[in-house]
Scaffold this active site. Structure first.
Site, PDB file in Angstrom:
ATOM      1  N   CYS A  42      -6.154   2.781   8.524  1.00 52.00           N
ATOM      2  CA  CYS A  42      -6.693   2.453   7.353  1.00 52.00           C
ATOM      3  C   CYS A  42      -5.593   2.543   6.173  1.00 52.00           C
ATOM      4  O   CYS A  42      -5.311   2.039   5.497  1.00 52.00           O
ATOM      5  CB  CYS A  42      -8.201   2.518   6.958  1.00 52.00           C
ATOM      6  SG  CYS A  42      -8.993   3.864   7.418  1.00 52.00           S
ATOM      7  N   ARG A  46      -7.298  11.419  17.967  1.00 46.71           N
ATOM      8  CA  ARG A  46      -8.320  12.438  17.190  1.00 46.71           C
ATOM      9  C   ARG A  46      -8.518  13.491  18.270  1.00 46.71           C
ATOM     10  O   ARG A  46      -8.756  13.371  19.139  1.00 46.71           O
ATOM     11  CB  ARG A  46      -9.586  11.790  17.052  1.00 46.71           C
ATOM     12  CG  ARG A  46      -9.365  10.573  16.100  1.00 46.71           C
ATOM     13  CD  ARG A  46     -10.973   9.570  15.877  1.00 46.71           C
ATOM     14  NE  ARG A  46     -10.295   8.524  14.830  1.00 46.71           N
ATOM     15  CZ  ARG A  46     -11.389   7.446  14.886  1.00 46.71           C
ATOM     16  NH1 ARG A  46     -12.574   7.733  15.352  1.00 46.71           N
ATOM     17  NH2 ARG A  46     -10.848   6.409  14.255  1.00 46.71           N
ATOM     18  N   GLN A  48      -7.342   0.997  18.854  1.00 48.22           N
ATOM     19  CA  GLN A  48      -8.461   0.441  18.227  1.00 48.22           C
ATOM     20  C   GLN A  48      -7.924  -1.126  17.874  1.00 48.22           C
ATOM     21  O   GLN A  48      -7.006  -1.200  17.507  1.00 48.22           O
ATOM     22  CB  GLN A  48      -8.728   1.022  16.995  1.00 48.22           C
ATOM     23  CG  GLN A  48      -9.485   2.395  16.858  1.00 48.22           C
ATOM     24  CD  GLN A  48      -9.859   2.851  15.552  1.00 48.22           C
ATOM     25  OE1 GLN A  48      -9.095   3.000  14.520  1.00 48.22           O
ATOM     26  NE2 GLN A  48     -11.269   3.205  15.207  1.00 48.22           N
ATOM     27  N   ASP A  96      -8.167  -2.643  15.556  1.00 49.95           N
ATOM     28  CA  ASP A  96      -8.670  -2.407  14.173  1.00 49.95           C
ATOM     29  C   ASP A  96      -8.440  -3.427  13.235  1.00 49.95           C
ATOM     30  O   ASP A  96      -7.283  -4.106  13.484  1.00 49.95           O
ATOM     31  CB  ASP A  96      -7.847  -1.141  13.597  1.00 49.95           C
ATOM     32  CG  ASP A  96      -8.576  -0.327  12.660  1.00 49.95           C
ATOM     33  OD1 ASP A  96      -9.658  -0.797  12.051  1.00 49.95           O
ATOM     34  OD2 ASP A  96      -8.183   0.651  12.085  1.00 49.95           O
ATOM     35  N   HIS A 104      -8.427  -4.896   8.856  1.00 55.60           N
ATOM     36  CA  HIS A 104      -9.241  -4.468   7.260  1.00 55.60           C
ATOM     37  C   HIS A 104      -9.148  -5.726   6.535  1.00 55.60           C
ATOM     38  O   HIS A 104      -8.203  -6.670   6.495  1.00 55.60           O
ATOM     39  CB  HIS A 104      -8.175  -3.255   6.560  1.00 55.60           C
ATOM     40  CG  HIS A 104      -8.357  -2.062   7.532  1.00 55.60           C
ATOM     41  ND1 HIS A 104      -7.556  -1.572   8.374  1.00 55.60           N
ATOM     42  CD2 HIS A 104      -9.216  -1.290   7.045  1.00 55.60           C
ATOM     43  CE1 HIS A 104      -7.952  -0.525   8.770  1.00 55.60           C
ATOM     44  NE2 HIS A 104      -9.087  -0.209   8.060  1.00 55.60           N
ATOM     45  N   LYS A 155     -21.669   1.813   6.979  1.00 58.44           N
ATOM     46  CA  LYS A 155     -21.300   1.112   8.072  1.00 58.44           C
ATOM     47  C   LYS A 155     -22.519   0.470   8.920  1.00 58.44           C
ATOM     48  O   LYS A 155     -23.403   0.918   8.861  1.00 58.44           O
ATOM     49  CB  LYS A 155     -20.289   1.771   8.941  1.00 58.44           C
ATOM     50  CG  LYS A 155     -20.999   3.045   9.594  1.00 58.44           C
ATOM     51  CD  LYS A 155     -20.003   3.798  10.514  1.00 58.44           C
ATOM     52  CE  LYS A 155     -20.651   5.067  11.041  1.00 58.44           C
ATOM     53  NZ  LYS A 155     -19.835   5.599  11.937  1.00 58.44           N
ATOM     54  N   HIS A 167     -13.585  -2.283   6.548  1.00 58.06           N
ATOM     55  CA  HIS A 167     -13.260  -1.760   7.965  1.00 58.06           C
ATOM     56  C   HIS A 167     -13.701  -2.321   9.130  1.00 58.06           C
ATOM     57  O   HIS A 167     -15.066  -2.483   8.880  1.00 58.06           O
ATOM     58  CB  HIS A 167     -13.030  -0.121   7.913  1.00 58.06           C
ATOM     59  CG  HIS A 167     -12.704   0.668   6.567  1.00 58.06           C
ATOM     60  ND1 HIS A 167     -11.204   1.267   6.750  1.00 58.06           N
ATOM     61  CD2 HIS A 167     -13.032   0.663   5.274  1.00 58.06           C
ATOM     62  CE1 HIS A 167     -11.274   1.849   5.582  1.00 58.06           C
ATOM     63  NE2 HIS A 167     -12.213   1.636   4.789  1.00 58.06           N
TER      64      HIS A 167
END
Length: 640
Positions: free
Chosen positions: A335, A364, A382, A384, A386, A466, A512
């Site tokens: 992000c 991570r 991911q 991912d 946005h 979330k 997200h």
């Protein structure tokens, strides 16, 4: 005299200092025999606890699902007592109830082995048969310290020190054995029943810190009755057959190495699967109006301070300091990089919603003991995205993501999906007002979609609430995968804006969104859900062309080339091995179609086709077989 309120609306008058056991006896002696705990004003308590005046009270039977955690918690205590009965010098640490069972951590003179478990379990059943009462005692901190120092329970002393001043020190006793514990517990050890089993021994660092001593953890499973225990054991046996780590070896998909703990070494077949997942998601995202970007893997500390990750997530990040004394971090999330991409150039309300997607590799730190194949890694990709939108667009965009994620899961065979709404955690950034707006937006979207959901208080991310999408697999296990988070905070922290119709510059709302979540984890879930027999469109090798005799080699190569030309994933097997051997080997690798070619097929220019899930074989012209395989290879986009 006190008065308590029962679930049916009735009010009961009791003597002062009456307990829930007294209440149950007053209602019915037979009820008292079945009652093992009580819910007082939404909190579960021992039957021996005095009832407060005016309380809402509900008696809990052993058959009540809420009693299951008590059964498992009691068993942890019984396990610890049994171990110290058998090996008195063993020190005890912690022993909670967990999903499906319980565990207890010990510091024994000699680590436990699987051979010890039947002995311990036998002792536990003796303790249960004795029906020894559980009793709660309130000690002073000094009394507790003196006792645990005397018996050498160093881990209990550390736990005692962690209890804040002013909180009561509660000790639970069963006969002569006792433990530092908040409770609650059932009436006596006999309430536990016989539906449990010790399963395995594992190492566990004290408090999960690899700098601390390795303890010996004994796990057990427990249920309310034998039927539920047997059903769980059957499910676990099936889960072992489906273990993606074993299937990954059998199918030659991936492996792991100690030089890169928590990171995947993808083999050619596994990488085909991985790329097929990306290709599928790319197609779905393109159709939904997303644009794909890519952001750096390592970025300066200043970026992570602006995003709040440095202050709130640093213990989970991989950090590096360069020779010029600059601090960097491998990105744990995409992000902040997307915020910088959005911030390039002026955005108008006409540009929104802007949907930025990335197949971004993130890193991570996970404790080594938590790593588990593809399902728990340190480095993963991911899917991912946005979404930057105006407040007026927020609900519609949440609905679109909800519809997209459910459609995608159906395509992969997951029709049973549960939704969790996780609200603000204690450790968070942003104002209460922004959190109110974020949580309300997610609730409104779910209500408009008509989807049931469960609220999990305090489990949101530090920057926003979330939705979590939980898939139920073929054998009844739940997997949390996709997420949708509303964030008013990051746009403000990065000072990103759009030009409103009024000409005013306003911060956008940021969503997200991850649908697979982690591609590595989703691949592992898929492998286990399908027991390695992936759908034909998804499987990394859709067909193998195997020869019976070398006289068919040229025809095999021609068949393979022809099938590959139309987009099918096909390999050849021209080895000088018997066809039965080849068939068994490729069946172990879960190849869904096997094509056998001998001298007759080469002469007639046909193929003999064996498809998974069908009986026998078929001999077809190549063109007919190609049509059959092409039809099966189509991804089921947007399956209803």
């Amino acid at each position: 005299m006190i008065h308590v309120h029962l679930p049916d609306g009735a009010t009961r008058a009791l003597d002062a200092d009456s307990t829930a056991a007294d209440l149950a006896t007053a209602i019915s002696p037979s009820l008292a025999k079945r009652t093992v705990a009580v819910v007082v004003n939404d909190g579960i308590c021992d039957l021996s606890a005095p009832l407060p005046d005016g309380a809402n009270v509900e008696l809990v039977m052993r058959t009540d699902p809420r009693a299951l955690d008590l059964i498992r918690h009691d068993l942890a205590h019984i396990l610890a007592e049994a171990v110290q009965d058998l090996w008195p010098q063993t020190k005890t640490a912690i022993g909670p109830a967990i999903k499906h069972g319980f565990y207890y951590d010990f510091d024994p003179e000699t680590p436990f082995t699987p051979e010890d478990l039947p002995v311990i379990e036998k002792k536990m059943r003796e303790i249960i048969a004795a029906k020894t009462p559980f009793t709660c005692e309130i000690w002073t901190r000094a009394e507790a310290r003196a006792h645990f120092e005397k018996v050498g329970e160093i881990y209990k002393l550390a736990l005692l020190d962690a209890i804040p001043e002013g909180q009561p020190i509660t000790i639970y006793r069963q006969g002569n054995w006792l433990d530092l514990c908040r409770g609650p517990h059932m009436r006596h050890t006999g309430d536990i029943g016989a539906a449990f089993q010790l399963t395995h021994v594992a190492g566990a660092y004290w408090r999960g810190d690899s700098n601390n001593k390795m303890l010996s953890r004994i796990y057990g499973i427990a249920f309310a009755d034998k039927a539920a225990l047997d059903a769980h054991k059957t499910m676990m046996a099936e889960a072992e057959k489906r273990d993606h780590r074993r299937l990954g070896r059998d199918m030659d998909l991936f492996h792991f190495e100690d030089v890169a703990p928590g990171s995947v070494f993808w083999h050619p077949r596994g990488w085909r699967l991985f790329q097929t997942l990306i290709g599928y998601m790319r197609t779905r995202q393109d159709a939904a109006g997303y644009v794909e970007v890519n952001s750096p893997d390592i970025m300066d500390r200043a970026l992570w301070e602006t995003s709040g990750h440095w202050q709130n997530y640093r213990e989970n990040m991989f950090l590096a300091t360069t020779q010029d004394d600059r601090d960097y971090a491998l990105k744990p999330m995409n992000c902040p990089g997307h915020m910088l991409i959005y911030g390039q150039g002026t955005k108008s309300y006409r540009d929104l919603p802007l949907k930025i997607a990335e197949f971004g590799k993130v890193h991570r730190y996970e404790p080594s003991g938590a790593l588990h194949g593809l399902l728990r890694v340190r480095s993963f990709t991911q899917d991912d995205a946005h979404i930057y939108c105006t407040p007026d667009q927020l609900t519609d965009e949440c609905l679109k993501v909800n519809d997209l994620v459910l459609s995608i899961y159906r395509d992969f065979g997951f029709d049973d999906v549960r939704i969790k709404l996780s609200t603000r955690p204690e450790n968070r950034i942003g104002s209460d007002e922004s959190w109110d707006r974020s949580e309300e937006a997610l609730r409104t979207a779910l209500d408009k979609a008509g989807r049931p959901y469960t609220i999990f208080e305090g489990e949101g991310a530090f920057y926003g609430p979330k939705l979590e999408y939980v898939l139920r697999d073929a054998i009844g296990r739940d997997w949390q995968c996709g997420t949708l988070q509303v964030d008013f905070n990051l746009p403000e922290r990065f000072k990103t804006t759009y030009v409103a119709p009024s000409g005013e510059k306003l911060p956008p709302v940021m969503l997200h969104r991850a649908l697979f979540g982690s591609l590595e984890r989703f691949a592992g879930i898929l492998i286990e859900h399908h027991a390695g027999h992936l759908p034909f469109w998804l499987t990394p090798v859709q067909a193998v062309v195997a020869t019976v005799t070398d006289a068919a080699d040229d025809w095999a190569n021609e068949v393979c080339k022809s099938l590959r030309a139309v987009g099918l994933r096909v390999d050849t097997d021209l080895r000088n091995e018997k066809i039965g051997y080849k068939v068994r080997e490729h069946a172990l690798k879960k190849v869904p179609v096997q094509i056998a070619l001998g001298a007759r097929e080469a002469k007639d220019r046909t193929i003999t086709l064996r498809q998974r899930g069908t009986d026998g074989t078929r001999t077809l012209p190549l063109a007919d077989a190609t049509a059959v395989l092409l039809q099966a290879s189509k991804p089921p986009f947007g399956r209803l």
